[in-house]
Design an enzyme around this catalytic site. Structure first.
Site, short mmCIF file in Angstrom:
data_model
loop_
_atom_site.label_atom_id
_atom_site.label_comp_id
_atom_site.label_asym_id
_atom_site.label_seq_id
_atom_site.Cartn_x
_atom_site.Cartn_y
_atom_site.Cartn_z
N ASP A 480 0.86 -1.18 0.00
CA ASP A 480 0.00 0.00 0.00
C ASP A 480 0.90 1.24 0.00
OD1 ASP A 480 -1.67 2.09 0.61
OD2 ASP A 480 -2.80 1.02 2.16
N HIS A 481 0.84 2.01 -1.08
CA HIS A 481 1.77 3.12 -1.25
C HIS A 481 1.52 4.26 -0.26
CE1 HIS A 481 5.06 4.88 -3.19
NE2 HIS A 481 4.85 4.40 -4.41
#
Ligand SMILES: Cc1cc2nc3c(=O)[nH]c(=O)nc-3n(C[C@H](O)[C@H](O)[C@H](O)COP(=O)(O)OP(=O)(O)OC[C@H]3O[C@@H](n4cnc5c(N)ncnc54)[C@H](O)[C@@H]3O)c2cc1C
Length: 1018
Positions: A480-481
């Site tokens: 998850d950036h």
């Protein structure tokens, strides 16, 4: 007939309202013990055991396998005798007027009146949490007239805590009247009906808008009216979603907040259509944000089938995952070293891969964090790794290994095997498959050359491990950036690769303990030092360290402020006290002579002067032996008192040197001495007796009426009456020694029990045994008010357990109130060494906060025992040598030299529980042992404590004569991580008391296996 005990369908999860009887593990008429498993039942989540908590005989009528029984209703009975057992066909006892069922009375069972075949079955608003009194209808997952199977989710309701599924436990056709969406229904009232015949389906709605206005339960036979319900389809709650914050100037329903949280919607941006402008779920779903989101409905030709609850959960979770901005990084790893090492140690590769990932996460904790709406990051300390397992017919299940960094591989492997078996049989408990902090999907085993996976809500990354190819094993992280950036992921992947390719961590004999200052190897600071290492103190801690270091070629000075080494242990502790104990044993053993037909008419008489000569002779002889050995192995033994000048030098004060080795040396006068410098230092200065500020104690110490373990050796005769303050090992040993010598002794202990370090049952039994002799009294819960008198005429003024003020007159008082290091004269601050709560702080390598200064033995607190000090000395020396060795208190041992002896190695049940280990114990009284009967030494017991999951022996506890010898085998069991099976299969010689270990181990092993077998599906 006495009232039978009712075995009711237990509530085994908070959502369970009824259960299906799967099997009976006992037969009617079987004798049942407390803790036995009598049946297994299928709850809404898994198959679980029904345990009983009292003994009796299993009696009918028992619920038939496959029958569905509401929580709280009778499934069987326990009766007191075999004669009272009733067969399966007899009338239910609860219904009989002649015999009242104890529990059924206390908790009346709710019966649904219309459960007659062919009639309607009421689906009630379930109680889904203990505080739930009503629920809001969120969605109907089935339509009126739909065929419903057992286990189907037919609706969702909002409780006071969350949105939850309503499952049904029988089949039928969904029938009205059906509660309307958003209506509030009290727990236990009808929300719909199930009918057997599709022709009996009624098509109507039930409308209740507030709890206060809730209508009474609807009777299914009331004539239904109305049209087919226009069903509002609201997507199920995504698991792991956090509710969105409340909007600022209006209200929002909990479900609306959940939905907004799941979809990342700001509730302030949505108009509310509920009462007073409240935002309701429909507002969230109809909002522009939602409409512009990725949720689009595609019409697909065909009938389709309804998804199972599991499929729905996965689908909704995956849908939720779409809100995560994901990216992927792949690296190729050579798994051969890890594979080989895992195989050699007998661990599954899956588990060692999980451990490698966890160790990498520990170095890059951001991978263990998760995004929380809105703009928050939850950083988690514990690494819980979920690993996907393929199951037949149930798709992927993800059992979770907990605290993978800190749990050792043996327990992780055992847990994993157990969980996989149960996952495949649908027997996992919810807390075993929920909330991983990181997930691994390993499709390498299926020959997949490359893939990526989608992290589930509540995590921010997942591993996809593919099959070994020419470049190595492709491992892809999908992250998850919002939390993990590209560089984080790359660094994490590099660490993981390193962990897999050089798995040296697999060789650590002792699991890493928290508090280790650094995992880095020790490097000797460079400098022109007088000595590589200066050891301060010549007791067991200092001497063992110094000897190990010279063996490894270091130049070592051992500074000791006494003419001979040996410290407290030799001169004022273990050895002199055991010399007294040996004499006391001889006197005590005479009592058994008559039992064996030996003429016992000579009363043993103690010649104090002779005993003291013997005792002092042993000490002096051993002191000389030790000094000669130390000098012989080339330790530079320096007599003097050392204090730090800075972090690399000490001043050795040789002004106050004394010649009497038996007494503790006074501190030097500072007039004579020398400075020596060092690369590394080990502080091993021990801890003298501590005397609390009791009125009169100081004066008593000064004039000799009050003694300590330093001064008791100066006694010139056996006291007639003795008072001992303190019920630790020293006080208890002294109390019984002097009792055997002929003194009348009273021991005062402030706490409820003596011997805090000893297993509770052992301490309790020992207290009773000691108190059994009229010459010795153990007075627990006593508060000393004052000490007065002069040597030979002392008085203890104290309040007894009831608070009554009392006096005890005696010749002398021994203060055995613990030991405490004296740190001020060491000038620790000049070296920067930190102390806390009166002891020097050291990690499991015995390193202080100053990396090249170590501290061992009594001066660091914990178990103040000679072998503990010696072990810590060796740990410090090994660390200085650049090798790995840790002190592990969980494997340490001790013997209290009373008769019988109290002894321990490893953990008690209490301690195991405190560490979160699910343990079991087995014990045997000494009275059943042949050898003990022969010698008349039948007091006490032996206990083994083992880990239920791994069967490893965690601890062994004794109250037995000869425990000081018996404990040797127990020490090997615990330090060698032996299993019950290994101990049970060892061939112990007969007739010896070591046979008891084999018996105990076999007994506990079969008990654990029996209950494991019962848990497994048949
Ligand atoms: C009555 C009694 C019975 C005991 N029985 C047992 C038993 O049965 N089993 C057991 O395991 N343990 C027993 N113990 C405990 C055991 O004696 C200690 O735990 C052990 O001696 C601690 O070892 P140590 O090396 O830490 O310190 P010590 O043995 O106390 O050695 C420290 C040494 O350092 C010297 N020193 C202190 N400061 C300085 C300084 N600044 N410069 C130079 N030298 C210094 C001291 O004089 C001493 O010689 C008993 C203790 C007592 C009192």
């Amino acid at each position: 007939m006495a009232n039978p005990y009712v075995i009711k369908m237990p509530q085994l999860s908070d959502t369970m309202s009824e259960g299906v009887v799967v099997s009976w593990e006992k037969n009617i008429g079987d004798k049942v013990e407390r803790g036995d498993i009598v049946a297994t039942v299928e709850t809404d989540k898994a198959i679980m055991d029904v345990e009983v908590f009292r003994e009796g005989y299993l009696s009918g009528p028992i619920a038939e396998p496959d029958s569905v029984i509401p929580v709280g209703e009778v499934i069987a009975y326990l009766v007191a005798s075999k004669a009272e057992v009733q067969s399966e066909t007899s009338a239910p006892v609860a219904a009989s007027t002649s015999a009242k069922a104890t529990v059924a009375e206390a908790a009346p069972v709710e019966i649904v009146a219309d459960e007659v075949p062919g009639d309607a079955h009421m689906v009630k608003m379930p109680q889904l949490s203990d505080t739930m009194s009503e629920g809001v209808m969120v969605s109907w997952e089935k339509n009126i007239g739909d065929k419903v199977e057992r286990g189907d989710v037919i609706a969702q309701v909002e409780t006071d805590k969350a949105i939850m599924d309503v499952e049904v436990f029988r089949e039928g056709y969904l029938s009205g009247p059906m509660a309307e969406i958003d209506s509030v229904i009290p727990v236990g009232e009808a929300i719909a009906y199930l009918v057997v015949d599709s022709k009996a389906v009624m098509d109507s709605k039930k409308t209740v808008t507030t709890a206060a206005a809730a209508a009474p339960a609807i009777k299914p036979k009331s004539s239904p009216a109305g049209t087919a319900q226009a069903k509002t389809r609201i997507p199920a709650q995504p698991h792991g979603a956090t509710p969105a914050p409340r909007p600022t100037h209006k209200n929002a329903t909990p479900y609306a907040r959940q939905l907004a949280g799941a979809h990342g919607i700001d509730l302030n941006s949505i108009p509310g259509t509920g009462p007073g402008g409240e935002v309701i779920a429909a507002d969230v779903l109809n909002s522009n944000v939602q409409k512009t989101s990725t949720r689009r409905i595609f019409q697909v030709a065909g009938e389709g089938r309804a998804m199972s609850a599991m499929e729905k959960a996965v689908s909704h979770n995956m849908e939720y995952s779409l809100s995560m901005p994901l990216f992927r990084v792949t690296t190729h790893v050579d798994p051969s070293a890890l594979k080989q090492a895992s195989k050699a140690k007998g661990f599954s590769l899956t588990v060692t891969l999980a451990k490698a990932a966890a160790l990498a996460i520990a170095k890059h904790p951001i991978v263990n964090a998760v995004y929380q709406h809105e703009d928050r990051i939850v950083e988690r300390e514990q690494v819980d790794i979920g690993i996907a397992v393929e199951t037949e017919g149930m798709g992927l299940v993800v059992p979770v290994l907990r605290d993978v960094v800190n749990n050792d591989l043996a327990s992780l492997s055992a847990n994993w095997k157990d969980m996989v078996d149960r996952a495949r049989a649908r027997r996992l408990k919810p807390d075993e498959y929920s909330n991983p902090t990181f997930t691994i999907s390993n499709m390498g085993m299926m020959g997949v050359s490359h893939f990526d996976a989608i992290p589930s809500p509540g995590t921010s990354a997942i591993f996809a491990i593919a099959t070994l190819g020419p470049q190595g094993m492709p491992v892809t992280i999908t992250a998850d950036h919002r939390i993990v950036n590209g560089a984080d992921a790359a660094k994490f992947m590099n660490t993981f690769k390193q962990m897999v390719e050089s798995p040296t961590w697999l060789d650590a004999s002792i699991p890493p303990a928290t508090g280790i200052s650094s995992g880095a190897k020790f490097v000797m600071p460079q400098g022109d030092w007088d000595y590589d290492v200066v050891v301060i103190g010549g007791g067991p801690g200092g001497e063992d360290a110094a000897r190990d270091l010279v063996e490894h070629g270091f130049k070592v000075a051992m500074v000791n402020d006494a003419p001979f080494p040996g410290g407290e242990c030799l001169w004022r502790g273990c050895i002199p006290s055991k010399a007294w104990r040996a004499a006391a044993d001889r006197i005590r053993d005479r009592a058994h002579d008559g039992m064996m037909g030996i003429k016992a008419n000579i009363k043993p008489e103690l010649n104090w002067t002779k005993l003291e000569q013997h005792r002092r002779g042993i000490l002096e002889e051993r002191g000389k032996m030790a000094l000669n050995t130390d000098k012989g192995v080339k330790i530079d033994v320096i007599q003097g008192f050392a204090s730090f000048i800075d972090a690399h030098s000490v001043f050795v004060d040789q002004g106050g040197n004394q010649t009497d080795p038996h007494a503790r040396a006074p501190q030097g006068d500072g007039k004579k001495g020398k400075t020596i410098s060092f690369g590394a230092a080990i502080i091993a200065t021990g801890a003298p007796p501590f005397v609390p500020p009791i009125p009169g104690a100081r004066e008593g110490l000064a004039d000799g009426g009050v003694l300590t373990s330093d001064t008791v050796w100066g006694l010139t005769d056996i006291p007639r009456r003795l008072g001992i303050i303190g019920g630790g090992a020293i006080g208890v040993e002294m109390a019984q020694i002097f009792q055997d010598f002929g003194s009348k002794v009273q021991l005062f202990e402030g706490q409820e029990r003596i011997l805090a370090e000893v297993e509770p049952e052992v301490a309790k039994q020992l207290t009773a045994i000691l108190n059994d002799d009229p010459r010795l009294t153990i007075a627990t819960l006593s508060k000393i008010a004052e000490i007065k008198g002069e040597p030979g005429k002392m008085k203890v003024v104290y309040a007894d357990a009831e608070g009554k003020s009392r006096n005890y007159s005696c010749d002398y008082i021994i203060m055995a109130t613990g030991k405490r290091p004296v740190l001020e004269p060491l000038n620790l601050a000049k070296a920067g060494v930190q102390a806390e709560k009166g002891v020097i702080q050291a990690d499991n390598c015995c390193r202080t906060n100053v990396p090249h200064i170590f501290a061992v033995g009594d001066v660091i607190g914990g178990l103040m025992l000679a072998h503990t000090a010696g072990q810590q000395g060796r740990v410090a020396a090994t660390t200085i040598c650049g090798e790995d060795m840790l002190y592990d208190q969980d494997k340490d041992s001790g013997v209290i030299f009373t008769r019988p002896e109290a002894a321990f190695v490893g953990l008690s049940m209490e301690q195991a529980k405190a560490k979160g280990i699910d343990a079991a114990e087995v014990k045997v009284p000494m009275s059943v042992d042949a050898k003990a009967m022969i010698t008349g030494e039948t007091q006490g017991l032996i206990k083994i404590v083992a880990d239920k999951a791994t069967h490893r022996v965690l601890g062994v506890h004794f109250l037995a004569d000869h425990a000081d010898t018996l404990i040797g085998e127990a020490v090997m069991m615990v330090s060698g991580n032996m299993t019950l099976e290994q101990v049970g299969q060892a061939i112990h010689p007969h007739p010896t008391q070591t046979e008891l270990f084999g018996e105990l181990a076999r007994r506990l092993s079969s008990r654990l296996k029996r209950s494991e077998r019962r848990k497994k599906p048949k």
